[in-house]
Design a protein around this motif. Structure first.
Motif, PDB file in Angstrom:
ATOM      1  N   THR A 131      70.041  35.660  92.235  1.00  0.00           N
ATOM      2  CA  THR A 131      70.339  34.157  91.861  1.00  0.00           C
ATOM      3  C   THR A 131      70.401  32.951  93.017  1.00  0.00           C
ATOM      4  O   THR A 131      70.132  32.075  92.784  1.00  0.00           O
ATOM      5  N   THR A 132      71.318  33.365  94.162  1.00  0.00           N
ATOM      6  CA  THR A 132      71.468  32.714  95.108  1.00  0.00           C
ATOM      7  C   THR A 132      70.624  32.946  96.249  1.00  0.00           C
ATOM      8  O   THR A 132      70.730  32.374  97.311  1.00  0.00           O
ATOM      9  N   HIS A 133      69.780  34.179  96.234  1.00  0.00           N
ATOM     10  CA  HIS A 133      68.439  34.309  97.061  1.00  0.00           C
ATOM     11  C   HIS A 133      69.169  34.356  98.465  1.00  0.00           C
ATOM     12  O   HIS A 133      68.444  34.063  99.317  1.00  0.00           O
ATOM     13  N   TYR A 134      70.225  35.288  98.709  1.00  0.00           N
ATOM     14  CA  TYR A 134      70.562  35.533  99.955  1.00  0.00           C
ATOM     15  C   TYR A 134      70.450  37.207 100.267  1.00  0.00           C
ATOM     16  O   TYR A 134      70.481  37.828  99.510  1.00  0.00           O
ATOM     17  N   VAL A 135      70.150  37.552 101.715  1.00  0.00           N
ATOM     18  CA  VAL A 135      70.147  38.970 101.970  1.00  0.00           C
ATOM     19  C   VAL A 135      71.539  38.921 102.660  1.00  0.00           C
ATOM     20  O   VAL A 135      71.671  38.330 103.613  1.00  0.00           O
ATOM     21  N   VAL A 136      72.627  39.949 102.155  1.00  0.00           N
ATOM     22  CA  VAL A 136      73.842  39.767 102.692  1.00  0.00           C
ATOM     23  C   VAL A 136      73.971  41.431 103.212  1.00  0.00           C
ATOM     24  O   VAL A 136      73.339  42.211 102.931  1.00  0.00           O
ATOM     25  N   TYR A 137      75.439  41.368 103.858  1.00  0.00           N
ATOM     26  CA  TYR A 137      75.682  42.928 104.192  1.00  0.00           C
ATOM     27  C   TYR A 137      77.212  43.223 104.066  1.00  0.00           C
ATOM     28  O   TYR A 137      77.924  42.276 104.119  1.00  0.00           O
ATOM     29  N   ALA A 138      77.517  44.386 103.926  1.00  0.00           N
ATOM     30  CA  ALA A 138      78.938  44.931 103.960  1.00  0.00           C
ATOM     31  C   ALA A 138      79.007  46.218 104.796  1.00  0.00           C
ATOM     32  O   ALA A 138      77.835  46.826 104.839  1.00  0.00           O
ATOM     33  N   ILE A 139      79.977  46.644 105.298  1.00  0.00           N
ATOM     34  CA  ILE A 139      80.296  47.863 106.053  1.00  0.00           C
ATOM     35  C   ILE A 139      81.169  48.738 105.592  1.00  0.00           C
ATOM     36  O   ILE A 139      81.987  48.352 104.915  1.00  0.00           O
ATOM     37  N   SER A 140      81.190  49.929 106.186  1.00  0.00           N
ATOM     38  CA  SER A 140      81.973  51.034 105.616  1.00  0.00           C
ATOM     39  C   SER A 140      81.895  52.055 106.896  1.00  0.00           C
ATOM     40  O   SER A 140      80.934  52.262 107.692  1.00  0.00           O
ATOM     41  N   LYS A 141      82.897  52.990 106.794  1.00  0.00           N
ATOM     42  CA  LYS A 141      83.020  54.230 107.953  1.00  0.00           C
ATOM     43  C   LYS A 141      82.281  55.271 106.945  1.00  0.00           C
ATOM     44  O   LYS A 141      82.337  56.485 107.268  1.00  0.00           O
ATOM     45  N   ASP A 142      81.982  55.067 105.771  1.00  0.00           N
ATOM     46  CA  ASP A 142      81.615  56.303 104.882  1.00  0.00           C
ATOM     47  C   ASP A 142      80.147  55.724 104.173  1.00  0.00           C
ATOM     48  O   ASP A 142      80.237  54.610 103.523  1.00  0.00           O
ATOM     49  N   PRO A 143      79.138  56.591 104.146  1.00  0.00           N
ATOM     50  CA  PRO A 143      77.562  56.189 103.580  1.00  0.00           C
ATOM     51  C   PRO A 143      77.974  55.999 102.275  1.00  0.00           C
ATOM     52  O   PRO A 143      77.334  55.123 101.733  1.00  0.00           O
TER      53      PRO A 143
ATOM     54  N   SER B  66      64.265  45.320 104.552  1.00  0.00           N
ATOM     55  CA  SER B  66      64.477  46.480 105.172  1.00  0.00           C
ATOM     56  C   SER B  66      65.075  46.344 106.638  1.00  0.00           C
ATOM     57  O   SER B  66      64.768  45.306 107.294  1.00  0.00           O
ATOM     58  N   ILE B  67      65.613  47.139 107.341  1.00  0.00           N
ATOM     59  CA  ILE B  67      66.106  46.901 108.864  1.00  0.00           C
ATOM     60  C   ILE B  67      65.707  48.148 109.365  1.00  0.00           C
ATOM     61  O   ILE B  67      66.015  49.499 109.145  1.00  0.00           O
TER      62      ILE B  67
ATOM     63  N   SER C 254      73.115  46.606 103.026  1.00  0.00           N
ATOM     64  CA  SER C 254      72.566  45.190 102.980  1.00  0.00           C
ATOM     65  C   SER C 254      71.860  45.042 101.490  1.00  0.00           C
ATOM     66  O   SER C 254      71.377  45.955 100.894  1.00  0.00           O
ATOM     67  N   TYR C 255      71.692  43.686 101.056  1.00  0.00           N
ATOM     68  CA  TYR C 255      71.181  43.754  99.603  1.00  0.00           C
ATOM     69  C   TYR C 255      71.077  42.211  99.395  1.00  0.00           C
ATOM     70  O   TYR C 255      71.498  41.332 100.110  1.00  0.00           O
ATOM     71  N   SER C 256      70.445  42.044  98.210  1.00  0.00           N
ATOM     72  CA  SER C 256      70.176  40.878  97.838  1.00  0.00           C
ATOM     73  C   SER C 256      70.876  40.235  96.575  1.00  0.00           C
ATOM     74  O   SER C 256      71.531  40.940  95.813  1.00  0.00           O
ATOM     75  N   THR C 257      71.480  38.984  96.966  1.00  0.00           N
ATOM     76  CA  THR C 257      72.260  38.466  95.980  1.00  0.00           C
ATOM     77  C   THR C 257      71.459  37.856  94.831  1.00  0.00           C
ATOM     78  O   THR C 257      72.033  37.189  93.745  1.00  0.00           O
TER      79      THR C 257
ATOM     80  N   HIS D 187      71.439  51.346 106.986  1.00  0.00           N
ATOM     81  CA  HIS D 187      71.313  51.663 108.230  1.00  0.00           C
ATOM     82  C   HIS D 187      72.503  51.889 108.839  1.00  0.00           C
ATOM     83  O   HIS D 187      73.751  51.456 108.437  1.00  0.00           O
ATOM     84  N   LYS D 188      72.575  52.565 109.998  1.00  0.00           N
ATOM     85  CA  LYS D 188      73.965  52.819 110.905  1.00  0.00           C
ATOM     86  C   LYS D 188      73.760  52.171 112.186  1.00  0.00           C
ATOM     87  O   LYS D 188      72.835  52.219 112.838  1.00  0.00           O
ATOM     88  N   TYR D 189      74.955  51.536 112.485  1.00  0.00           N
ATOM     89  CA  TYR D 189      74.884  50.930 113.895  1.00  0.00           C
ATOM     90  C   TYR D 189      76.360  51.213 114.332  1.00  0.00           C
ATOM     91  O   TYR D 189      77.266  50.657 113.975  1.00  0.00           O
ATOM     92  N   LYS D 190      76.408  51.770 115.727  1.00  0.00           N
ATOM     93  CA  LYS D 190      77.675  51.952 116.342  1.00  0.00           C
ATOM     94  C   LYS D 190      78.745  52.593 115.410  1.00  0.00           C
ATOM     95  O   LYS D 190      79.792  52.133 115.552  1.00  0.00           O
ATOM     96  N   GLY D 191      78.275  53.705 114.538  1.00  0.00           N
ATOM     97  CA  GLY D 191      79.212  54.405 113.803  1.00  0.00           C
ATOM     98  C   GLY D 191      79.829  53.861 112.513  1.00  0.00           C
ATOM     99  O   GLY D 191      80.432  54.376 111.611  1.00  0.00           O
ATOM    100  N   TYR D 192      79.069  52.836 112.185  1.00  0.00           N
ATOM    101  CA  TYR D 192      79.415  51.947 110.770  1.00  0.00           C
ATOM    102  C   TYR D 192      78.098  52.166 109.870  1.00  0.00           C
ATOM    103  O   TYR D 192      76.933  51.920 110.487  1.00  0.00           O
ATOM    104  N   TYR D 193      78.363  52.139 108.524  1.00  0.00           N
ATOM    105  CA  TYR D 193      77.127  52.061 107.858  1.00  0.00           C
ATOM    106  C   TYR D 193      77.105  50.626 107.366  1.00  0.00           C
ATOM    107  O   TYR D 193      77.971  49.935 106.743  1.00  0.00           O
ATOM    108  N   TYR D 194      75.967  50.037 107.377  1.00  0.00           N
ATOM    109  CA  TYR D 194      75.766  48.852 106.759  1.00  0.00           C
ATOM    110  C   TYR D 194      74.640  48.901 105.767  1.00  0.00           C
ATOM    111  O   TYR D 194      73.685  49.337 105.414  1.00  0.00           O
TER     112      TYR D 194
END
Ligand code: FUB
Length: 327
Positions: free
Chosen positions: A245-257, A279-280, A240-243, A231-238
């Motif tokens: 074996t450790t059962h987290y939903v985490v996220y990373a950002i970029s200026k490029d999709p 999903s978000i 997000s994904y599941s890890t 998803h996109k928020y304030k110009g950044y691409y977010y």
């Protein structure tokens, strides 16, 4: 009185649902989940317990309304190329057509991603004759950018077979990187204007840590496992994904999709059950996380239920962590 789902409560309780992809169409919320089926066979790391055979579409008029199950929207028997396991789907809309992206195993037992189309967001959907040429693995997530370019993100380790495609061909004995080797990232491919085929060969997404180094395979708290979402928020691409074996939903950002992305942090703490998938979506002026857990079945991994929680950003664009059993 009708049952109106509240945050962190099942959206529906009459069927088991998982892997919710939420979208807003015509001001209503539509949720495209997997439909878990009941059986008593044991779990394994190949995910054979996830034997889904059809899709149901759920919708809500708004966040304060009952959730409607629109019934069977597509069945495995009506997908010519697919043999088993209708896993996590997603949907895109363009020019009056809804495109349901669906992973399933082909006749050779290899996960592919296909498409079924319809003229209503709640189905029914008619499957294309073949899967998307060049597609593989699981967990499709479609994202259309403001410039109208549409991207498909996908991939999942273990039962999702992503590690078997590292050479570009399916190698049945291939294993995932380990130790301090870079972890495998999800794949991304831009779609052609018809949304039915890839414009280019899928590329692996790079996920770096805060120092610009690749997240390593042994870093199981942060490395990619399955369930990408964009998803996109304030110009950044977010991303997000599941890890896994450790059962987290985490996220990373970029200026490029298409990345590279920089890891940011956790969105969702582990839930009841092995898998976590989300999903978000923005609805009105609020953002929501849709996710699942296995609470409805008392913890059975393949009998899950979809839920939602409000997702909040901090002023600097970071996401506040959701603790689903405390919030
Ligand atoms: O529902 C089957 C699989 O479990 C999904 O594809 C994964 O994301 C995990 O939720």
């Amino acid at each position: 009185m009708k049952y109106i789902p509240k945050p962190n409560q099942p959206l529906v309780t009459h069927i088991y649902t998982a892997d919710p992809s939420a979208h807003v169409f015509d001001d209503k919320l539509y949720i495209y989940p997997s439909h878990d089926i009941e059986h008593n066979e044991p779990d394994n790391d190949n995910g054979d317990q996830y034997k889904m055979e059809d899709y149901h579409v759920l919708s809500m008029e708004d966040m304060f309304s009952p959730c409607t199950d629109h019934g069977e929207a597509l069945h495995l028997r009506d997908i010519p190329w697919a043999s088993q396991q209708l896993w996590a789907p997603d949907v895109a809309y363009k020019d009056g057509i809804y495109y349901l992206f669906l992973p399933a195993k082909d006749e050779a037992g290899i996960f592919r991603i296909g498409i079924a189309t319809g003229t209503s967001p709640d189905g029914p959907f008619n499957a294309e004759t073949n899967y998307i040429p060049g597609s593989f693995s699981i967990d499709p997530a479609v994202f259309t950018d403001e410039d109208q370019k549409t991207y498909l993100y996908f991939g999942g380790l273990w039962g999702g077979q992503l590690e078997k495609w590292q050479t570009g061909d399916f190698l049945v004995d291939a294993i995932a990187p380990s130790g301090n080797s870079p972890a495998l990232g999800p794949m991304v491919a831009e779609l052609n204007d018809d949304l039915l085929s890839f414009k280019n060969k899928p590329q692996e997404i790079i996920i770096n840590d805060e120092h610009g180094n690749r997240i390593t395979a042994e870093d199981e708290d942060r490395r990619y496992f399955e369930g990408p979402w964009m998803h996109k928020y304030k110009g950044y691409y977010y991303l997000s994904y599941s890890t896994g074996t450790t059962h987290y939903v985490v996220y990373a950002i970029s200026k490029d999709p298409q990345g590279p992305f920089t890891y940011q942090g956790r969105i969702l703490e582990p839930v009841i059950g092995w898998t976590t998938h989300h999903s978000i979506v923005q609805y009105g002026d609020k953002w929501y996380l849709f996710y699942h857990d296995s609470s409805l079945s008392g913890g059975v991994n393949h009998k899950r239920c979809v839920k939602y929680a409000e997702l909040k950003y901090n002023a600097d664009g970071t996401i506040q962590r959701i603790k689903p059993y405390e919030d």
